[in-house]
Design a protein around this motif. Structure first.
Motif, PDB file in Angstrom:
ATOM      1  N   LYS A  45     -22.332  65.821 -22.737  1.00 53.88           N
ATOM      2  CA  LYS A  45     -21.752  65.799 -24.089  1.00 53.88           C
ATOM      3  C   LYS A  45     -21.448  67.211 -24.566  1.00 53.88           C
ATOM      4  O   LYS A  45     -20.434  67.461 -25.217  1.00 53.88           O
ATOM      5  CB  LYS A  45     -22.714  65.135 -25.070  1.00 53.88           C
ATOM      6  N   MET A  48     -18.306  68.423 -22.974  1.00 52.42           N
ATOM      7  CA  MET A  48     -17.129  67.788 -23.556  1.00 52.42           C
ATOM      8  C   MET A  48     -16.852  68.258 -24.983  1.00 52.42           C
ATOM      9  O   MET A  48     -15.870  67.838 -25.591  1.00 52.42           O
ATOM     10  CB  MET A  48     -17.286  66.259 -23.569  1.00 52.42           C
ATOM     11  N   LEU A  50     -18.680  67.493 -27.509  1.00 58.28           N
ATOM     12  CA  LEU A  50     -19.095  66.460 -28.457  1.00 58.28           C
ATOM     13  C   LEU A  50     -20.366  66.858 -29.203  1.00 58.28           C
ATOM     14  O   LEU A  50     -20.740  66.227 -30.176  1.00 58.28           O
ATOM     15  CB  LEU A  50     -19.318  65.123 -27.722  1.00 58.28           C
ATOM     16  N   TYR A  80     -14.194  62.395 -18.200  1.00 58.35           N
ATOM     17  CA  TYR A  80     -15.572  62.053 -18.542  1.00 58.35           C
ATOM     18  C   TYR A  80     -15.798  60.555 -18.329  1.00 58.35           C
ATOM     19  O   TYR A  80     -15.086  59.727 -18.894  1.00 58.35           O
ATOM     20  CB  TYR A  80     -15.831  62.437 -19.997  1.00 58.35           C
ATOM     21  N   PRO A  82     -18.729  58.275 -19.158  1.00 58.61           N
ATOM     22  CA  PRO A  82     -20.011  58.375 -19.846  1.00 58.61           C
ATOM     23  C   PRO A  82     -21.016  57.347 -19.354  1.00 58.61           C
ATOM     24  O   PRO A  82     -20.648  56.348 -18.741  1.00 58.61           O
ATOM     25  CB  PRO A  82     -19.643  58.091 -21.303  1.00 58.61           C
ATOM     26  N   ARG A  86     -18.885  52.756 -22.147  1.00 58.82           N
ATOM     27  CA  ARG A  86     -18.228  53.038 -23.425  1.00 58.82           C
ATOM     28  C   ARG A  86     -16.714  52.919 -23.357  1.00 58.82           C
ATOM     29  O   ARG A  86     -15.973  53.854 -23.684  1.00 58.82           O
ATOM     30  CB  ARG A  86     -18.656  54.410 -23.929  1.00 58.82           C
ATOM     31  N   LEU A  87     -16.258  51.750 -22.966  1.00 54.34           N
ATOM     32  CA  LEU A  87     -14.826  51.476 -22.961  1.00 54.34           C
ATOM     33  C   LEU A  87     -14.355  51.253 -24.391  1.00 54.34           C
ATOM     34  O   LEU A  87     -15.164  51.058 -25.293  1.00 54.34           O
ATOM     35  CB  LEU A  87     -14.557  50.226 -22.115  1.00 54.34           C
ATOM     36  N   PHE A  88     -13.049  51.269 -24.578  1.00 48.82           N
ATOM     37  CA  PHE A  88     -12.506  50.954 -25.897  1.00 48.82           C
ATOM     38  C   PHE A  88     -12.448  49.437 -26.032  1.00 48.82           C
ATOM     39  O   PHE A  88     -11.535  48.789 -25.529  1.00 48.82           O
ATOM     40  CB  PHE A  88     -11.126  51.585 -26.073  1.00 48.82           C
ATOM     41  N   THR A  89     -13.443  48.865 -26.688  1.00 46.85           N
ATOM     42  CA  THR A  89     -13.497  47.412 -26.839  1.00 46.85           C
ATOM     43  C   THR A  89     -12.394  46.958 -27.794  1.00 46.85           C
ATOM     44  O   THR A  89     -11.968  47.706 -28.668  1.00 46.85           O
ATOM     45  CB  THR A  89     -14.857  46.972 -27.398  1.00 46.85           C
ATOM     46  N   GLY A  90     -11.949  45.739 -27.562  1.00 47.94           N
ATOM     47  CA  GLY A  90     -10.848  45.228 -28.372  1.00 47.94           C
ATOM     48  C   GLY A  90      -9.495  45.595 -27.768  1.00 47.94           C
ATOM     49  O   GLY A  90      -8.478  45.004 -28.106  1.00 47.94           O
ATOM     50  N   LEU A  91      -9.493  46.598 -26.898  1.00 45.05           N
ATOM     51  CA  LEU A  91      -8.259  46.984 -26.216  1.00 45.05           C
ATOM     52  C   LEU A  91      -8.258  46.391 -24.805  1.00 45.05           C
ATOM     53  O   LEU A  91      -9.311  46.188 -24.205  1.00 45.05           O
ATOM     54  CB  LEU A  91      -8.168  48.510 -26.113  1.00 45.05           C
ATOM     55  N   GLN A  95      -4.384  49.017 -21.971  1.00 40.82           N
ATOM     56  CA  GLN A  95      -4.411  49.929 -23.119  1.00 40.82           C
ATOM     57  C   GLN A  95      -5.483  51.007 -22.945  1.00 40.82           C
ATOM     58  O   GLN A  95      -5.287  52.156 -23.355  1.00 40.82           O
ATOM     59  CB  GLN A  95      -4.641  49.142 -24.413  1.00 40.82           C
ATOM     60  N   ILE A  99      -4.613  55.047 -22.997  1.00 41.91           N
ATOM     61  CA  ILE A  99      -5.265  56.137 -23.740  1.00 41.91           C
ATOM     62  C   ILE A  99      -5.536  57.307 -22.789  1.00 41.91           C
ATOM     63  O   ILE A  99      -5.305  58.470 -23.129  1.00 41.91           O
ATOM     64  CB  ILE A  99      -6.599  55.654 -24.359  1.00 41.91           C
ATOM     65  N   ARG A 144     -10.031  55.119 -16.177  1.00 41.03           N
ATOM     66  CA  ARG A 144      -9.580  55.723 -17.432  1.00 41.03           C
ATOM     67  C   ARG A 144      -9.692  57.242 -17.361  1.00 41.03           C
ATOM     68  O   ARG A 144      -8.780  57.968 -17.764  1.00 41.03           O
ATOM     69  CB  ARG A 144     -10.440  55.167 -18.567  1.00 41.03           C
ATOM     70  N   ALA A 145     -10.805  57.716 -16.789  1.00 42.13           N
ATOM     71  CA  ALA A 145     -10.990  59.171 -16.692  1.00 42.13           C
ATOM     72  C   ALA A 145     -10.020  59.784 -15.678  1.00 42.13           C
ATOM     73  O   ALA A 145      -9.535  60.898 -15.859  1.00 42.13           O
ATOM     74  CB  ALA A 145     -12.431  59.487 -16.316  1.00 42.13           C
TER      75      ALA A 145
ATOM     76  N   LEU B 186      -2.593  51.917 -31.569  1.00 39.81           N
ATOM     77  CA  LEU B 186      -3.460  51.989 -30.376  1.00 39.81           C
ATOM     78  C   LEU B 186      -4.535  53.059 -30.565  1.00 39.81           C
ATOM     79  O   LEU B 186      -5.720  52.834 -30.323  1.00 39.81           O
ATOM     80  CB  LEU B 186      -2.604  52.307 -29.153  1.00 39.81           C
ATOM     81  N   ARG B 189      -7.083  51.976 -33.111  1.00 37.42           N
ATOM     82  CA  ARG B 189      -8.036  50.987 -32.609  1.00 37.42           C
ATOM     83  C   ARG B 189      -9.021  51.618 -31.620  1.00 37.42           C
ATOM     84  O   ARG B 189     -10.197  51.251 -31.587  1.00 37.42           O
ATOM     85  CB  ARG B 189      -7.285  49.820 -31.964  1.00 37.42           C
ATOM     86  N   ALA B 193     -13.044  51.715 -32.028  1.00 37.07           N
ATOM     87  CA  ALA B 193     -13.976  51.210 -31.013  1.00 37.07           C
ATOM     88  C   ALA B 193     -15.058  52.238 -30.698  1.00 37.07           C
ATOM     89  O   ALA B 193     -16.230  51.893 -30.568  1.00 37.07           O
ATOM     90  CB  ALA B 193     -13.221  50.839 -29.745  1.00 37.07           C
ATOM     91  N   ASP B 194     -14.697  53.510 -30.558  1.00 38.16           N
ATOM     92  CA  ASP B 194     -15.684  54.518 -30.172  1.00 38.16           C
ATOM     93  C   ASP B 194     -15.139  55.900 -30.500  1.00 38.16           C
ATOM     94  O   ASP B 194     -14.322  56.465 -29.770  1.00 38.16           O
ATOM     95  CB  ASP B 194     -15.970  54.406 -28.659  1.00 38.16           C
ATOM     96  N   MET B 197     -15.745  58.686 -27.797  1.00 30.48           N
ATOM     97  CA  MET B 197     -14.893  58.550 -26.613  1.00 30.48           C
ATOM     98  C   MET B 197     -13.436  58.835 -26.963  1.00 30.48           C
ATOM     99  O   MET B 197     -12.672  59.318 -26.122  1.00 30.48           O
ATOM    100  CB  MET B 197     -15.024  57.142 -26.022  1.00 30.48           C
ATOM    101  N   PHE B 201     -11.074  61.604 -25.069  1.00 30.40           N
ATOM    102  CA  PHE B 201      -9.779  61.321 -24.468  1.00 30.40           C
ATOM    103  C   PHE B 201      -8.637  61.896 -25.295  1.00 30.40           C
ATOM    104  O   PHE B 201      -7.531  61.352 -25.318  1.00 30.40           O
ATOM    105  CB  PHE B 201      -9.617  59.822 -24.208  1.00 30.40           C
TER     106      PHE B 201
END
Ligand SMILES: Nc1ncnc2c1ncn2[C@@H]1O[C@H](COP(=O)(O)OP(=O)(O)OP(=O)(O)O)[C@@H](O)[C@H]1O
Ligand SMILES: [Mg+2]
Lengths: 231, 308
Positions: A45, A48, A50, A80, A82, A86-91, A95, A99, A144-145, B186, B189, B193-194, B197, B201
């Motif tokens: 973290k 990154m 964060l 990264y 993680p 920790r995916l983008f839920t709802g997507l 999608q 990202i 995704r990474a 997008l 959203r 979600a996070d 993250m 990104f």
């Protein structure tokens, strides 16, 4: 080359990392080993951006990325994966990849290359990320990474909770990334898995540097492992 | 008038309430969903929209439609920009901490309200509707000669009220399209979600937050401009929309846009019907009771996916 120079960081008043240093060369897999709570996730973290650094700096190919605002760090070429996916839920799967592709403006061919590494994702592009199986979710987190075409990749327990065949698949991808010259910082709990894939191992204890050694030397002498991660 | 036409009349009144409420509540829901900020000052952004509409309509001479349509654009824009400034100067500094932002927006509520009192004054002032034709509505009758229509006395609406319903539906469709079909949606959203993250990104989360807070406030202001020809602008007018929006957002499921719209329609229609047949107070009592029931038996709301 990814370089951490004596970084100290923590959460609020609780300092976790204490002048931790390490470096990963392109095409090298460096494994960070340590007990639960040693500060492995915190290290990632902090790299990154964060978590704010208390002191020290992080460099990627001669650029001091710890000076950048957090959203610029991945744009410098840092991928990264993680702990806990920790995916983008709802997507959807597509999608989530989108990202990743947007992070550094990667072209369409990158998406095809990534999907070639994880063919199972191609069949599930329109499925929502949270409805994937655990193994598929981990693949998506990796994919995704990779969509940002990273120069350096941070992998935090990428095989956590996976069955052996899935672990093999992930490990093969990691090996291919090394061949293509990505610098890989890997956190793993299973020592056997680490020793078969890593080039070098850095131990971390209470947020401080422990020994650093080649994976080969460690394979012959397990005493250090017992000392740093044994019970 | 028979019961049937009477119910139709009440439903139409309720539909206008529902339309305006849906716009306001979607703004609140968007802000809560993406930023996890409970914006107590949301009703004051609504009030500002109405007050600015009055200033714009009064400042411009000529046909009332000119002033109204100018207000329809200027008020949401100004309020949106103000909200973005609030986000960048106040909420960001509080690190979007859920509790501290509640206190901060309570403070903002009083600042905006008293600011309006000091400049605009305590009067309620109307804005003229751009068009306002009375439309008598037919009611079917089954007689000796078969099906025929007649116009019951008192069963009528205005072209403006129908336009409000249509405009709200259009804007809501637009918001839905933005969230599901555009890059901005997008990114919003993904941030929802996070947040961490999203940063990892390359998403400029701070800019997304400012945008969302601006859009949320702008929607409230737009709703207010639509209603001000029917209700008049007043510095205390923000309280009811705030309360009703919270009711709607809780019933619909925190952060769920479709749930918010459905809940707004339920609350708006029942508010209209109960107000016509009984009293507006009873309507509010029942709505609050419904929230209590939802919180007890389905805390995630009708459309919510996880307990908040
Ligand atoms: N958000 C947080 N706030 C406060 N303290 C935290 C936070 N996250 C982690 N910590 C603390 O920081 C220390 C290091 O945690 P970290 O997650 O880096 O450990 P780790 O080495 O990744 O462990 P594991 O192997 O269990 O994943 C722990 O003592 C943990 O309690
Ligand atoms: Mg960890």
């Amino acid at each position: 080359m990814l370089e951490l120079r004596e970084i100290s960081a923590g959460y609020g008043h609780a300092q976790v990392l204490r002048e931790l240093s390490l470096s990963v060369a392109p095409g090298e897999i460096l494994c960070l080993l340590g007990r639960n709570g040693a500060g492995k996730t915190t290290t990632m973290k902090a790299v990154m951006g964060l978590l704010p650094l208390i002191s020290g700096s992080v460099w990627l190919d001669g650029q001091e990325i710890s000076r950048l605002p957090p959203h610029r760090v991945p744009q410098a070429g840092l991928g990264y994966v993680p702990q806990g996916r920790r995916l983008f839920t709802g997507l959807s799967v597509a999608q989530n990849l989108e990202i990743g592709l947007r992070t550094r403006g990667s072209g369409r061919h990158v998406r095809d290359e990534v999907l070639a590494l994880f063919p199972r994702l191609r069949e599930r592009l329109s499925q929502r990320a949270e409805t994937l199986s655990g193994g598929e979710q981990q693949m998506l987190a990796m994919a995704r990474a990779l969509c940002i075409e990273p120069k350096a990749l941070l992998l935090d327990e990428p095989t956590e909770g996976l069955q052996p065949s899935m672990i093999d698949a992930i490990r093969q991808v990691i090996a291919r990334l090394r061949e293509s010259g990505v610098a890989i910082l890997l956190v793993e709990q299973r020592v056997d898995a680490v020793l078969s894939v890593a080039d070098r191992v850095v131990f971390i204890e209470n947020g401080r540097n422990g020994e650093t050694m080649s994976a080969e030397a460690l394979r012959k002498d397990h005493s250090l492992i017992d000392r740093y991660v044994g019970i | 008038m028979d019961l049937g036409p009477y119910i139709l009349l009440a439903t139409l009144e309720g539909a206008v309430t529902a339309a305006v409420l849906a716009l306001t509540a979607v703004g609140l829901s968007l802000v809560f969903g993406v930023m996890r900020v409970v914006n107590i000052a949301h009703g004051e952004f609504f009030m500002l929209g109405a007050v600015i509409a009055w200033y714009v309509a009064n400042g411009l001479s000529g046909h009332p439609a000119t002033g109204f349509f100018a207000a329809l654009i200027i008020a949401p824009l100004l309020v949106g920009v103000l909200a973005m400034a609030v986000d960048m100067t106040i909420l960001k500094r509080l690190n979007y901490d859920p509790e501290r932002t509640i206190v901060a927006t309570i403070g903002l509520l009083y600042i905006l309200q008293q600011g309006a009192l000091m400049t605009y004054g305590p009067e309620a002032r109307p804005v003229e509707a751009p068009f306002n034709t009375r439309i008598a509505l037919p009611w079917p009758e089954w007689g000796e000669t078969g099906l025929s229509f007649y116009y019951p006395w008192g069963l009528s609406t205005t072209s403006y009220k129908l336009a409000v319903i249509a405009a709200a539906a259009l804007v809501l469709l637009g918001v839905w399209g933005m969230m599901t079909r555009t890059k901005l949606g997008l990114v919003m959203r993904a941030t929802q979600a996070d947040r961490e993250m999203a940063l990892a990104f390359g998403i400029p989360v701070e800019r997304v937050y400012a945008m969302v807070f601006g859009i949320g406030a702008g929607l409230a202001a737009l709703a207010a401009v639509l209603i001000v020809p029917i209700q008049q602008a007043h510095y205390l007018m923000g309280a009811d929309p705030l309360l009703l929006s919270f009711i709607v957002v809780i019933i619909g499921g925190l952060g769920s846009l479709p749930g918010t719209v459905v809940a707004a329609i339920i609350i708006g229609l029942s508010d209209g019907i109960i107000s016509v047949f009984f009293s507006p107070t009873l309507a509010k009592i029942l709505a609050t009771l419904l929230v209590g029931l939802v919180l007890v038996f389905r805390p995630q709301g009708l459309f919510g996916t996880r307990a908040a």
